[in-house]
Scaffold this motif. Structure first.
Motif, PDB file in Angstrom:
ATOM      1  N   ILE A 209       9.203 -72.724  20.073  1.00  0.00           N
ATOM      2  CA  ILE A 209       8.773 -72.381  21.430  1.00  0.00           C
ATOM      3  C   ILE A 209       9.981 -72.171  22.329  1.00  0.00           C
ATOM      4  CG2 ILE A 209       7.484 -73.185  23.424  1.00  0.00           C
ATOM      5  CD1 ILE A 209       5.773 -72.347  21.045  1.00  0.00           C
ATOM      6  N   LEU A 210      10.986 -73.021  22.186  1.00  0.00           N
ATOM      7  CA  LEU A 210      12.190 -72.911  23.012  1.00  0.00           C
ATOM      8  C   LEU A 210      12.923 -71.604  22.764  1.00  0.00           C
ATOM      9  CD1 LEU A 210      14.244 -74.274  24.962  1.00  0.00           C
ATOM     10  CD2 LEU A 210      15.321 -75.242  22.948  1.00  0.00           C
ATOM     11  N   ILE A 211      13.082 -71.237  21.500  1.00  0.00           N
ATOM     12  CA  ILE A 211      13.769 -69.988  21.149  1.00  0.00           C
ATOM     13  C   ILE A 211      13.022 -68.788  21.723  1.00  0.00           C
ATOM     14  CG2 ILE A 211      14.422 -68.488  19.227  1.00  0.00           C
ATOM     15  CD1 ILE A 211      16.284 -70.800  19.509  1.00  0.00           C
ATOM     16  N   MET A 212      11.705 -68.784  21.610  1.00  0.00           N
ATOM     17  CA  MET A 212      10.915 -67.663  22.109  1.00  0.00           C
ATOM     18  C   MET A 212      10.969 -67.572  23.637  1.00  0.00           C
ATOM     19  SD  MET A 212       7.599 -67.901  19.583  1.00  0.00           S
ATOM     20  CE  MET A 212       6.822 -66.492  20.373  1.00  0.00           C
ATOM     21  N   GLU A 213      10.918 -68.716  24.320  1.00  0.00           N
ATOM     22  CA  GLU A 213      10.960 -68.692  25.782  1.00  0.00           C
ATOM     23  C   GLU A 213      12.311 -68.188  26.292  1.00  0.00           C
ATOM     24  OE1 GLU A 213      10.010 -72.625  26.951  1.00  0.00           O
ATOM     25  OE2 GLU A 213       7.835 -72.349  26.787  1.00  0.00           O
ATOM     26  N   CYS A 214      13.399 -68.694  25.713  1.00  0.00           N
ATOM     27  CA  CYS A 214      14.736 -68.264  26.151  1.00  0.00           C
ATOM     28  C   CYS A 214      14.967 -66.796  25.821  1.00  0.00           C
ATOM     29  CB  CYS A 214      15.805 -69.134  25.494  1.00  0.00           C
ATOM     30  SG  CYS A 214      15.812 -70.849  26.051  1.00  0.00           S
ATOM     31  N   GLY A 215      14.532 -66.361  24.630  1.00  0.00           N
ATOM     32  CA  GLY A 215      14.669 -64.952  24.284  1.00  0.00           C
ATOM     33  C   GLY A 215      13.865 -64.046  25.198  1.00  0.00           C
ATOM     34  N   ALA A 216      12.658 -64.492  25.573  1.00  0.00           N
ATOM     35  CA  ALA A 216      11.835 -63.690  26.489  1.00  0.00           C
ATOM     36  C   ALA A 216      12.466 -63.623  27.877  1.00  0.00           C
ATOM     37  CB  ALA A 216      10.432 -64.287  26.566  1.00  0.00           C
ATOM     38  N   LEU A 217      13.028 -64.729  28.351  1.00  0.00           N
ATOM     39  CA  LEU A 217      13.674 -64.732  29.663  1.00  0.00           C
ATOM     40  C   LEU A 217      14.869 -63.786  29.699  1.00  0.00           C
ATOM     41  CD1 LEU A 217      14.060 -65.894  32.518  1.00  0.00           C
ATOM     42  CD2 LEU A 217      15.357 -67.782  31.478  1.00  0.00           C
ATOM     43  N   TYR A 218      15.709 -63.860  28.679  1.00  0.00           N
ATOM     44  CA  TYR A 218      16.887 -62.989  28.618  1.00  0.00           C
ATOM     45  C   TYR A 218      16.470 -61.530  28.470  1.00  0.00           C
ATOM     46  CZ  TYR A 218      21.493 -61.327  27.131  1.00  0.00           C
ATOM     47  OH  TYR A 218      22.677 -60.647  27.032  1.00  0.00           O
ATOM     48  N   SER A 219      15.469 -61.274  27.634  1.00  0.00           N
ATOM     49  CA  SER A 219      15.036 -59.898  27.414  1.00  0.00           C
ATOM     50  C   SER A 219      14.435 -59.298  28.683  1.00  0.00           C
ATOM     51  CB  SER A 219      14.019 -59.843  26.271  1.00  0.00           C
ATOM     52  OG  SER A 219      14.596 -60.292  25.058  1.00  0.00           O
ATOM     53  N   MET A 220      13.629 -60.066  29.402  1.00  0.00           N
ATOM     54  CA  MET A 220      13.038 -59.545  30.640  1.00  0.00           C
ATOM     55  C   MET A 220      14.111 -59.249  31.689  1.00  0.00           C
ATOM     56  SD  MET A 220       9.440 -61.600  31.180  1.00  0.00           S
ATOM     57  CE  MET A 220      10.211 -63.211  31.131  1.00  0.00           C
ATOM     58  N   THR A 221      15.164 -60.063  31.710  1.00  0.00           N
ATOM     59  CA  THR A 221      16.257 -59.792  32.643  1.00  0.00           C
ATOM     60  C   THR A 221      16.975 -58.496  32.289  1.00  0.00           C
ATOM     61  OG1 THR A 221      16.544 -62.192  32.824  1.00  0.00           O
ATOM     62  CG2 THR A 221      18.278 -60.808  33.744  1.00  0.00           C
ATOM     63  N   LEU A 222      17.191 -58.265  30.991  1.00  0.00           N
ATOM     64  CA  LEU A 222      17.831 -57.014  30.570  1.00  0.00           C
ATOM     65  C   LEU A 222      16.937 -55.810  30.857  1.00  0.00           C
ATOM     66  CD1 LEU A 222      19.423 -58.120  27.174  1.00  0.00           C
ATOM     67  CD2 LEU A 222      20.611 -57.648  29.320  1.00  0.00           C
ATOM     68  N   VAL A 223      15.621 -55.981  30.688  1.00  0.00           N
ATOM     69  CA  VAL A 223      14.703 -54.888  31.017  1.00  0.00           C
ATOM     70  C   VAL A 223      14.755 -54.579  32.509  1.00  0.00           C
ATOM     71  CG1 VAL A 223      12.265 -54.257  31.120  1.00  0.00           C
ATOM     72  CG2 VAL A 223      13.189 -55.298  29.047  1.00  0.00           C
TER      73      VAL A 223
ATOM     74  N   ILE B   7      24.691 -58.345  13.586  1.00  0.00           N
ATOM     75  CA  ILE B   7      26.158 -58.319  13.685  1.00  0.00           C
ATOM     76  C   ILE B   7      26.645 -56.931  14.081  1.00  0.00           C
ATOM     77  CG2 ILE B   7      28.289 -58.490  12.341  1.00  0.00           C
ATOM     78  CD1 ILE B   7      27.022 -60.780  10.798  1.00  0.00           C
ATOM     79  N   LEU B   8      26.044 -55.900  13.488  1.00  0.00           N
ATOM     80  CA  LEU B   8      26.403 -54.528  13.880  1.00  0.00           C
ATOM     81  C   LEU B   8      26.045 -54.270  15.339  1.00  0.00           C
ATOM     82  CD1 LEU B   8      25.260 -52.527  10.695  1.00  0.00           C
ATOM     83  CD2 LEU B   8      27.594 -53.186  11.352  1.00  0.00           C
ATOM     84  N   GLY B   9      24.907 -54.816  15.774  1.00  0.00           N
ATOM     85  CA  GLY B   9      24.554 -54.693  17.190  1.00  0.00           C
ATOM     86  C   GLY B   9      25.554 -55.402  18.092  1.00  0.00           C
ATOM     87  N   TRP B  10      26.050 -56.563  17.643  1.00  0.00           N
ATOM     88  CA  TRP B  10      27.061 -57.295  18.423  1.00  0.00           C
ATOM     89  C   TRP B  10      28.347 -56.479  18.549  1.00  0.00           C
ATOM     90  CZ3 TRP B  10      31.941 -59.374  17.773  1.00  0.00           C
ATOM     91  CH2 TRP B  10      32.330 -60.339  18.711  1.00  0.00           C
ATOM     92  N   ILE B  11      28.747 -55.813  17.469  1.00  0.00           N
ATOM     93  CA  ILE B  11      29.942 -54.960  17.515  1.00  0.00           C
ATOM     94  C   ILE B  11      29.713 -53.789  18.472  1.00  0.00           C
ATOM     95  CG2 ILE B  11      31.433 -53.454  16.142  1.00  0.00           C
ATOM     96  CD1 ILE B  11      30.897 -55.263  13.745  1.00  0.00           C
ATOM     97  N   ALA B  12      28.503 -53.227  18.438  1.00  0.00           N
ATOM     98  CA  ALA B  12      28.185 -52.127  19.359  1.00  0.00           C
ATOM     99  C   ALA B  12      28.209 -52.606  20.807  1.00  0.00           C
ATOM    100  CB  ALA B  12      26.815 -51.543  19.014  1.00  0.00           C
ATOM    101  N   ILE B  13      27.774 -53.842  21.056  1.00  0.00           N
ATOM    102  CA  ILE B  13      27.841 -54.395  22.418  1.00  0.00           C
ATOM    103  C   ILE B  13      29.293 -54.504  22.867  1.00  0.00           C
ATOM    104  CG2 ILE B  13      27.420 -56.479  23.780  1.00  0.00           C
ATOM    105  CD1 ILE B  13      24.929 -56.956  22.108  1.00  0.00           C
TER     106      ILE B  13
ATOM    107  N   MET C 170      21.875 -51.953  23.885  1.00  0.00           N
ATOM    108  CA  MET C 170      22.296 -52.644  22.673  1.00  0.00           C
ATOM    109  C   MET C 170      22.160 -54.149  22.821  1.00  0.00           C
ATOM    110  SD  MET C 170      22.827 -50.333  20.535  1.00  0.00           S
ATOM    111  CE  MET C 170      23.183 -51.578  19.304  1.00  0.00           C
ATOM    112  N   ALA C 171      22.440 -54.662  24.020  1.00  0.00           N
ATOM    113  CA  ALA C 171      22.260 -56.100  24.248  1.00  0.00           C
ATOM    114  C   ALA C 171      20.790 -56.489  24.108  1.00  0.00           C
ATOM    115  CB  ALA C 171      22.783 -56.476  25.628  1.00  0.00           C
ATOM    116  N   LEU C 172      19.893 -55.648  24.627  1.00  0.00           N
ATOM    117  CA  LEU C 172      18.461 -55.924  24.523  1.00  0.00           C
ATOM    118  C   LEU C 172      17.986 -55.859  23.079  1.00  0.00           C
ATOM    119  CD1 LEU C 172      15.689 -56.392  25.846  1.00  0.00           C
ATOM    120  CD2 LEU C 172      15.539 -53.911  26.178  1.00  0.00           C
ATOM    121  N   ILE C 173      18.393 -54.834  22.353  1.00  0.00           N
ATOM    122  CA  ILE C 173      17.962 -54.674  20.961  1.00  0.00           C
ATOM    123  C   ILE C 173      18.501 -55.800  20.095  1.00  0.00           C
ATOM    124  CG2 ILE C 173      18.133 -53.189  18.930  1.00  0.00           C
ATOM    125  CD1 ILE C 173      18.188 -50.788  20.834  1.00  0.00           C
ATOM    126  N   THR C 174      19.772 -56.136  20.259  1.00  0.00           N
ATOM    127  CA  THR C 174      20.376 -57.201  19.454  1.00  0.00           C
ATOM    128  C   THR C 174      19.723 -58.542  19.735  1.00  0.00           C
ATOM    129  OG1 THR C 174      22.480 -56.002  19.476  1.00  0.00           O
ATOM    130  CG2 THR C 174      22.538 -58.330  18.862  1.00  0.00           C
TER     131      THR C 174
END
Length: 278
Positions: free
Chosen positions: A160-174, A79-85, A122-126
């Motif tokens: 599996i779905l949560i991990m795949e979507c999180g990995a896709l979003y994280s790689m895009t932010l990277v 939540i603190l990360g969301w506020i920082a975003i 912050m988006a990547l960390i959160t």
């Protein structure tokens, strides 16, 4: 979740409309395309939409963490990360809107670079923290379920779905951070991709979890084309008639003298025999 999915769909559509309008004005309406695209402040509306998409997507992920764990203290850091975003994203949009029309490279100057890097970091960390918390809790549920069920766990496909979507979003932010920190104009391409990847990943989570819930309730999948031979047998009620009862007393000699006080009187419901057993 339905409201969030519709909101993400509207925001992604607005992002595409803003891009189409920007291209139309630059190449068709304006007299000089180079002068038009040199003004980065014209991307202010699209940048604001991108920030809203990030906030809505991360809010959905944090909300799911709270629903699964039911403990607000675990979600305090996300939540603190969301506020920082929200703070860094707002300042990023504002600084970009104040840039002079000196070319596309002006977005990489020190002040704008500081806020933009903070926003995507912050988006990547959160996203990483919220996805890790949710995936870890689902993994615990999956492990517990395997001990009690002979079939597969219901939490496993969601994990599996949560991990795949999180990995896709994280790689895009990277990729976004890498292109931006290297001062490459390909960051504009990645930013337009993020505007569509965010709704795709989070709407995918919403739709797939709803499909799994619907599949559990109806005992059939939405996209399962199984024939009659592939279906599991359905248990039906069956009438059982008992007309014979057999009692095996293996060791009568060891019965106590007062066994009659401990005897169980068993009467056949369908017959007239009475058995007196120690």
């Amino acid at each position: 979740m339905l409201v969030a999915a519709c909101l993400l769909f509207i925001l992604s559509t607005m992002h595409m409309v803003a891009d189409a309008n920007h291209v139309w004005q630059g190449f068709i309406s304006s007299e000089n395309a180079d002068t038009f695209f040199a003004d980065i402040s014209k991307n202010t509306f699209k940048n604001a939409v991108n920030e809203l998409e990030t906030l809505v997507g991360d809010a959905i992920l944090i909300y799911r963490c709270y629903i699964v764990l039911r403990r607000i203290e675990v979600t305090i850091i996300p939540i603190l990360g969301w506020i920082a975003i929200a703070v860094t994203g707002t300042f990023t949009v504002w600084t970009v809107s104040q840039l002079p029309p000196n070319g596309a490279d002006v977005v990489f100057i020190q002040q704008t670079r500081k806020w933009a890097t903070s926003f995507y970091s912050m988006a990547l960390i959160t996203n990483f923290l919220a996805t890790s918390i949710l995936a870890f809790e689902l993994w615990i549920v999956h492990r517990r379920s395997l001990r009690l069920r002979t079939t597969g766990s219901r939490a496993h496909p969601i994990l599996i779905l949560i991990m795949e979507c999180g990995a896709l979003y994280s790689m895009t932010l990277v990729a976004m951070l890498g292109t931006y920190l290297s001062a490459s104009n390909s960051a504009y391409i990645v930013m337009d991709m993020i505007g569509q990847i965010i709704p795709i990943t989070f709407c995918l989570i919403i739709v797939r979890t709803s499909m799994l819930r619907f599949s559990d309730e109806t005992s059939q999948g939405l996209f399962t084309h199984a024939g009659e031979s592939d279906r599991l047998p359905v248990a039906r009620p069956m009438k059982v008639h008992i007309d014979h009862m057999k009692i095996d007393v293996s060791d009568v000699g060891k019965a106590s003298e007062n066994s009659s006080s401990h005897a169980d009187l068993i009467e056949d419901t369908y017959g007239s025999k009475v058995y007196n057993c120690p």
